[in-house]
Design an enzyme around this catalytic site. Sequence first.
Site, PDB file in Angstrom:
ATOM      1  N   LYS A  94     -81.854 -51.494 -54.282  1.00  0.00           N
ATOM      2  CA  LYS A  94     -81.324 -52.881 -53.550  1.00  0.00           C
ATOM      3  C   LYS A  94     -82.127 -52.943 -53.228  1.00  0.00           C
ATOM      4  CE  LYS A  94     -76.519 -52.697 -55.129  1.00  0.00           C
ATOM      5  NZ  LYS A  94     -76.340 -53.549 -55.723  1.00  0.00           N
ATOM      6  N   ARG A 145     -70.362 -50.796 -64.179  1.00  0.00           N
ATOM      7  CA  ARG A 145     -69.947 -51.445 -65.965  1.00  0.00           C
ATOM      8  C   ARG A 145     -69.829 -49.651 -66.875  1.00  0.00           C
ATOM      9  NH1 ARG A 145     -73.752 -55.677 -66.787  1.00  0.00           N
ATOM     10  NH2 ARG A 145     -73.074 -55.632 -64.902  1.00  0.00           N
TER      11      ARG A 145
END
Length: 472
Positions: free
Chosen positions: A252, A326
């Site tokens: 990120k 996820r």
Amino acid sequence: MIAYQLITALSDAKPQSHLIARVSCAQLPQTALVAEMRESDGIADTRFGCAPFERITLLPDALWHDALTEGLLAALRPLIASPASADIVLDATDIDDVVLAQVLRFLFNQAHRLSDLQLKKTSEGVRIKRITALCLPEQQEKLETIFRHQQAIAHGMVAARRLADIPSDRCTPQFVVEEAQKLCSAFPTLRCDVLNEEQIVEQGLGLLHAVGKGATCPPRLLAIHYDGASDGPVRCYVGKGITFDTGGLWLKEGAGMYTMKYDMCGAANVLGLMLTAAGLALPVRIMGVLALAENAIGPDAMQPGTVATACNGMTVEINNTDAEGRLVLADAIAWASQRHPQARYIIDMATLTGAVVKALGYELSGLMTQDEPLRAALTQAGKRSGDEVWSLPLDARLKKQTDSAIADLCNTPTNNAAISASAAWLLHHFCPQTIPWAHLDISGTALWRESGRSVASGRPIPLLVEHLMGDL
């Protein structure tokens, strides 16, 4: 814990309290000051000449029935930021039930401030210690129930918020486990089981292992069991617990990483929910599963293109290491379904995608499910609690978003479309069709944002408690 009491006359209020009332409240003192305040078109607030009260605040009647835009909360926040008194007297003689629940949760949540973490030198100001409700005699029984429930909900929210607010260098997967064990030890109906990194591998949770293996702080799977009944179906909740998310090798940018200590809010909220259920002594069986890992960069970090195997045998191509939430959820959902194949339902919650914020903003949690009764029940519980959800589509039209040439599934769509729903489509493969399942994307609601800063909100605990109580 902040205490509460109910009174039917203002003369019973503690002296030097902060009175917060409707402009038209019939029990207000008949003084020149109050008469002048009533003439105001908006908020009337004073700390001068209001004895025996320390402060009097009069708010327009319409705000006391505005559950949609939380107008009363918006008015109260700046007033309570620096309390004038440890005792709040709240006019409850004519207030919408949802608005009252929202306000009570806000006030009871004043039990936690960032300063309580003792990481900053600050002078301790006034803290709210008691909430007094001014009510009519015929309201007392109903309000007693509302206050008791909201106090218990806020207790769970405070526990979740405090844990989430702790910096990630301290709040590691093992730290979360230990804090949860301490908090759960106060309730005989709660017990904890923990899988360490070796047991995670032994039990085949390859997705959780893949995410956590790059960090010096190894992953954990924590199962919290609530035995409020001796039999009956188990309700299962699964929370994403990424204690810090660098994005892994799909790194990120700095601005996107700043709030990533909050990527474990889903897991923290599962803990808070379990504490609330125990506090209310709900007559149900519940299992809460916290999938805990740090998504770090290191020699052992998962690589784009890695194929990992979940505990239900499905393989996933990890084409984006920043879509790690996820992965841990998928393993935890499958693991929960194996432990309770007759579960009443499985509900997972996660700060999963920024896309849900773009779609729904900060006020609504995204709801994705293929079970219509569960969708309807959660939607109605959101409206009753004032902690609302909004449904996003979830059907086979999303199949191409998770297609992989090398594995059963890939963890992100290559076309960068339908990000939130695609994540849910991936997750639905890990819950058997015989168990109702719903996914809550709480990226927008898990944090409270004000003045450019973010802190944990404790949502969607109110929603889930309301849903639980409606499902007894």
